[in-house]
Design a protein around this motif. Structure first.
Motif, PDB file in Angstrom:
ATOM      1  N   ALA A 117      -6.149  56.994  -7.900  1.00 24.91           N
ATOM      2  CA  ALA A 117      -6.409  55.568  -7.691  1.00 24.91           C
ATOM      3  C   ALA A 117      -5.298  54.723  -8.315  1.00 24.91           C
ATOM      4  CB  ALA A 117      -7.760  55.180  -8.287  1.00 24.91           C
ATOM      5  N   GLU A 118      -4.792  55.165  -9.468  1.00 23.75           N
ATOM      6  CA  GLU A 118      -3.708  54.433 -10.127  1.00 23.75           C
ATOM      7  C   GLU A 118      -2.429  54.527  -9.305  1.00 23.75           C
ATOM      8  OE1 GLU A 118      -1.759  53.969 -14.600  1.00 23.75           O
ATOM      9  OE2 GLU A 118      -3.487  55.264 -14.265  1.00 23.75           O
ATOM     10  N   GLU A 119      -2.175  55.688  -8.728  1.00 29.06           N
ATOM     11  CA  GLU A 119      -1.001  55.845  -7.871  1.00 29.06           C
ATOM     12  C   GLU A 119      -1.112  54.920  -6.661  1.00 29.06           C
ATOM     13  OE1 GLU A 119       1.503  59.513  -6.055  1.00 29.06           O
ATOM     14  OE2 GLU A 119      -0.494  59.240  -5.196  1.00 29.06           O
ATOM     15  N   GLU A 120      -2.292  54.857  -6.063  1.00 35.31           N
ATOM     16  CA  GLU A 120      -2.489  53.994  -4.891  1.00 35.31           C
ATOM     17  C   GLU A 120      -2.249  52.529  -5.248  1.00 35.31           C
ATOM     18  OE1 GLU A 120      -6.148  52.860  -1.920  1.00 35.31           O
ATOM     19  OE2 GLU A 120      -6.013  54.931  -2.643  1.00 35.31           O
ATOM     20  N   ALA A 121      -2.751  52.107  -6.422  1.00 38.68           N
ATOM     21  CA  ALA A 121      -2.552  50.724  -6.857  1.00 38.68           C
ATOM     22  C   ALA A 121      -1.075  50.422  -7.078  1.00 38.68           C
ATOM     23  CB  ALA A 121      -3.349  50.458  -8.133  1.00 38.68           C
ATOM     24  N   LEU A 122      -0.347  51.373  -7.670  1.00 39.10           N
ATOM     25  CA  LEU A 122       1.090  51.195  -7.888  1.00 39.10           C
ATOM     26  C   LEU A 122       1.833  51.091  -6.564  1.00 39.10           C
ATOM     27  CD1 LEU A 122       1.651  53.693 -10.834  1.00 39.10           C
ATOM     28  CD2 LEU A 122       2.088  51.228 -10.924  1.00 39.10           C
ATOM     29  N   LEU A 123       1.450  51.913  -5.612  1.00 38.14           N
ATOM     30  CA  LEU A 123       2.097  51.865  -4.301  1.00 38.14           C
ATOM     31  C   LEU A 123       1.899  50.501  -3.646  1.00 38.14           C
ATOM     32  CD1 LEU A 123       1.270  55.384  -2.823  1.00 38.14           C
ATOM     33  CD2 LEU A 123       3.551  54.454  -3.234  1.00 38.14           C
ATOM     34  N   ARG A 124       0.677  49.983  -3.699  1.00 35.25           N
ATOM     35  CA  ARG A 124       0.410  48.663  -3.113  1.00 35.25           C
ATOM     36  C   ARG A 124       1.265  47.589  -3.780  1.00 35.25           C
ATOM     37  NH1 ARG A 124      -3.957  48.557   0.230  1.00 35.25           N
ATOM     38  NH2 ARG A 124      -5.361  50.362   0.142  1.00 35.25           N
ATOM     39  N   ASN A 125       1.368  47.681  -5.099  1.00 36.98           N
ATOM     40  CA  ASN A 125       2.139  46.681  -5.849  1.00 36.98           C
ATOM     41  C   ASN A 125       3.620  46.773  -5.519  1.00 36.98           C
ATOM     42  OD1 ASN A 125       3.459  45.177  -7.869  1.00 36.98           O
ATOM     43  ND2 ASN A 125       1.789  45.524  -9.313  1.00 36.98           N
ATOM     44  N   TYR A 126       4.177  47.979  -5.556  1.00 38.53           N
ATOM     45  CA  TYR A 126       5.617  48.136  -5.363  1.00 38.53           C
ATOM     46  C   TYR A 126       6.031  47.916  -3.915  1.00 38.53           C
ATOM     47  CZ  TYR A 126       6.137  49.912 -10.122  1.00 38.53           C
ATOM     48  OH  TYR A 126       6.163  50.026 -11.487  1.00 38.53           O
ATOM     49  N   LEU A 127       5.196  48.311  -2.970  1.00 39.19           N
ATOM     50  CA  LEU A 127       5.539  48.088  -1.566  1.00 39.19           C
ATOM     51  C   LEU A 127       5.578  46.603  -1.231  1.00 39.19           C
ATOM     52  CD1 LEU A 127       3.575  50.978   0.188  1.00 39.19           C
ATOM     53  CD2 LEU A 127       6.052  50.739  -0.021  1.00 39.19           C
ATOM     54  N   ALA A 128       4.845  45.790  -1.991  1.00 36.18           N
ATOM     55  CA  ALA A 128       4.888  44.339  -1.795  1.00 36.18           C
ATOM     56  C   ALA A 128       6.259  43.768  -2.138  1.00 36.18           C
ATOM     57  CB  ALA A 128       3.808  43.663  -2.640  1.00 36.18           C
ATOM     58  N   HIS A 129       7.045  44.506  -2.927  1.00 33.17           N
ATOM     59  CA  HIS A 129       8.394  44.065  -3.303  1.00 33.17           C
ATOM     60  C   HIS A 129       9.448  44.515  -2.290  1.00 33.17           C
ATOM     61  CE1 HIS A 129       7.491  42.503  -7.359  1.00 33.17           C
ATOM     62  NE2 HIS A 129       6.539  43.419  -7.367  1.00 33.17           N
ATOM     63  N   ARG A 130       9.004  45.118  -1.190  1.00 30.39           N
ATOM     64  CA  ARG A 130       9.907  45.582  -0.126  1.00 30.39           C
ATOM     65  C   ARG A 130      11.024  46.476  -0.663  1.00 30.39           C
ATOM     66  NH1 ARG A 130      10.816  39.929   3.294  1.00 30.39           N
ATOM     67  NH2 ARG A 130       8.617  39.440   3.584  1.00 30.39           N
ATOM     68  N   PRO A 131      10.662  47.572  -1.301  1.00 34.63           N
ATOM     69  CA  PRO A 131      11.706  48.445  -1.850  1.00 34.63           C
ATOM     70  C   PRO A 131      12.540  49.082  -0.754  1.00 34.63           C
ATOM     71  CG  PRO A 131       9.593  49.563  -1.896  1.00 34.63           C
ATOM     72  CD  PRO A 131       9.317  48.146  -1.481  1.00 34.63           C
ATOM     73  N   SER A 132      13.732  49.501  -1.120  1.00 32.16           N
ATOM     74  CA  SER A 132      14.607  50.198  -0.172  1.00 32.16           C
ATOM     75  C   SER A 132      14.233  51.662  -0.051  1.00 32.16           C
ATOM     76  CB  SER A 132      16.061  50.064  -0.615  1.00 32.16           C
ATOM     77  OG  SER A 132      16.502  48.736  -0.455  1.00 32.16           O
ATOM     78  N   GLY A 133      13.496  52.177  -1.025  1.00 30.22           N
ATOM     79  CA  GLY A 133      13.115  53.581  -0.974  1.00 30.22           C
ATOM     80  C   GLY A 133      11.997  53.888  -1.948  1.00 30.22           C
ATOM     81  N   LEU A 134      11.341  55.030  -1.736  1.00 29.37           N
ATOM     82  CA  LEU A 134      10.281  55.520  -2.610  1.00 29.37           C
ATOM     83  C   LEU A 134      10.573  56.951  -3.016  1.00 29.37           C
ATOM     84  CD1 LEU A 134       6.969  54.448  -0.798  1.00 29.37           C
ATOM     85  CD2 LEU A 134       7.710  53.662  -3.049  1.00 29.37           C
ATOM     86  N   LEU A 135      10.363  57.260  -4.286  1.00 26.93           N
ATOM     87  CA  LEU A 135      10.382  58.636  -4.763  1.00 26.93           C
ATOM     88  C   LEU A 135       9.015  58.885  -5.388  1.00 26.93           C
ATOM     89  CD1 LEU A 135      13.885  58.784  -6.533  1.00 26.93           C
ATOM     90  CD2 LEU A 135      13.312  59.535  -4.231  1.00 26.93           C
ATOM     91  N   VAL A 136       8.260  59.825  -4.843  1.00 32.23           N
ATOM     92  CA  VAL A 136       6.918  60.103  -5.347  1.00 32.23           C
ATOM     93  C   VAL A 136       6.823  61.572  -5.749  1.00 32.23           C
ATOM     94  CG1 VAL A 136       5.837  58.266  -4.001  1.00 32.23           C
ATOM     95  CG2 VAL A 136       6.036  60.548  -3.010  1.00 32.23           C
ATOM     96  N   THR A 137       5.959  61.848  -6.714  1.00 32.03           N
ATOM     97  CA  THR A 137       5.832  63.206  -7.232  1.00 32.03           C
ATOM     98  C   THR A 137       4.788  63.980  -6.448  1.00 32.03           C
ATOM     99  OG1 THR A 137       6.395  62.396  -9.442  1.00 32.03           O
ATOM    100  CG2 THR A 137       5.396  64.577  -9.297  1.00 32.03           C
ATOM    101  N   GLY A 138       5.196  65.089  -5.877  1.00 33.84           N
ATOM    102  CA  GLY A 138       4.264  65.969  -5.198  1.00 33.84           C
ATOM    103  C   GLY A 138       3.830  65.472  -3.836  1.00 33.84           C
TER     104      GLY A 138
END
Length: 216
Positions: A117-138
């Motif tokens: 759930a914490e990972e999902e919340a972080l994704l929602r927050n960071y994707l709102a900043h329109r990142p150029s890329g994502l690196l996720v674990t696993g």
């Protein structure tokens, strides 16, 4: 510099210096100033130097929100890891930053604490900043988190594991095969009473455990 001139240089809405202020100081158009600060090819080196010197004199800091709005992407790359207490992930973050900074990217670090759930919340927050890329674990995450990544259109690389799925990029190794190889090495050395110790909150540990069981 007189206070009234300083106030004229600042945006009425935010009080911050803007790209237009830098352009005015350098005697160029805002478009030229933007290209010069971004290092775009085709801009006269003398103009680039003039704009950079103007930005330095004014202590100008680019607005990442405005840049993201103009380009539909920011210079951020979000990196989600489980823990900072694990030296492996600290080394990973160091390598990521050393690689991204020279290319003009800024690292956004998120710690999930092995909580979906914490990972999902972080994704929602960071994707709102329109990142150029994502690196996720696993590869193990909630369906909603996976859907967020897929719908964002942001390039994503999964770390620590490998995937055979089409269009899913990963850098890592087969944790199950690693657990099996380690155990087979001990068996080949004549060991017969082999114990496995690991923290079960990490799914990759459980994958290595499965390889250990296969070998035994």
């Amino acid at each position: 510099m007189p206070h009234d001139e300083e106030r004229q240089r600042r945006s009425r809405a935010t009080g911050r210096l803007t790209l237009a202020d830098v352009a005015r100081e350098a005697g160029v158009s805002p478009i030229t100033a933007s290209r010069a600060l971004r290092g775009t090819r085709g801009v006269d080196p003398a103009l680039v130097q003039r704009v950079q010197e103007a930005a330095a004199r004014l202590h100008y800091v680019p607005d990442p929100a405005a840049r993201a709005l103009a380009s539909a992407r920011s210079a951020h790359v979000a990196v989600l890891i489980p823990l900072l207490s694990n030296a492996l992930f600290v080394d990973l973050l160091d390598a990521v930053q050393r690689t991204l900074m020279p290319a003009g990217y800024v690292t956004l670090i998120g710690v999930t604490h092995y909580d979906a759930a914490e990972e999902e919340a972080l994704l929602r927050n960071y994707l709102a900043h329109r990142p150029s890329g994502l690196l996720v674990t696993g590869l193990d995450r909630t369906p909603d988190a996976a859907a967020l990544i897929a719908a964002s259109g942001v390039p994503c690389v999964h770390l620590m594991e490998t995937s055979a799925s089409a269009g899913q990029y990963s850098v890592g190794l087969s944790q199950q095969a690693a657990g099996r190889a380690i155990t087979e090495h001990l068996l080949a050395a004549g060991r017969r009473r082999i114990a496995f110790v690991g923290a079960q909150l990490d799914p990759r540990v459980l994958q290595r455990l499965e390889g250990y069981r296969e070998a035994l």
